[in-house]
Design an enzyme around this catalytic site. Sequence first.
Site, PDB file in Angstrom:
ATOM      1  N   CYS A 154      32.850  41.206  38.183  1.00  0.00           N
ATOM      2  CA  CYS A 154      35.011  41.344  38.028  1.00  0.00           C
ATOM      3  C   CYS A 154      35.692  40.399  37.221  1.00  0.00           C
ATOM      4  CB  CYS A 154      34.932  41.321  39.823  1.00  0.00           C
ATOM      5  SG  CYS A 154      34.399  39.613  40.437  1.00  0.00           S
ATOM      6  N   SER A 155      37.011  40.010  37.761  1.00  0.00           N
ATOM      7  CA  SER A 155      37.554  39.203  36.317  1.00  0.00           C
ATOM      8  C   SER A 155      37.136  37.770  36.787  1.00  0.00           C
ATOM      9  CB  SER A 155      38.862  39.035  37.817  1.00  0.00           C
ATOM     10  OG  SER A 155      39.207  40.338  36.860  1.00  0.00           O
TER      11      SER A 155
END
Length: 103
Positions: A8-9
């Site tokens: 994810c980010s």
Amino acid sequence: MVNITLVCSAGMSTSMLMERMKEAAKVKGIEVQMQALAEGEIKNNLGDTDILLLGPQVRYMISGMRAEYANKISVIEVINMSDYGLMNGEKVLNDALALYNKK
């Protein structure tokens, strides 16, 4: 044993999901290795990944990941947004393993 990498980010939300996936795997008696990474950590940390799961916020990376890693990683998919939002680790794990077992 299946090796799963979640991305994810920042690696934070996938870390929470990963813990729920580990709990589900333990209950089912499935041996898995898992890691959660931020998008910037991918290149140096994929190792023996069998399944690469991208969080919905980084779904834009899917075509690049498939182009670069299709020969090395069996399953490269985006996690279902609703399962991700609900942190449904059991469903994400089941879906990932179903795709892996089809290969």
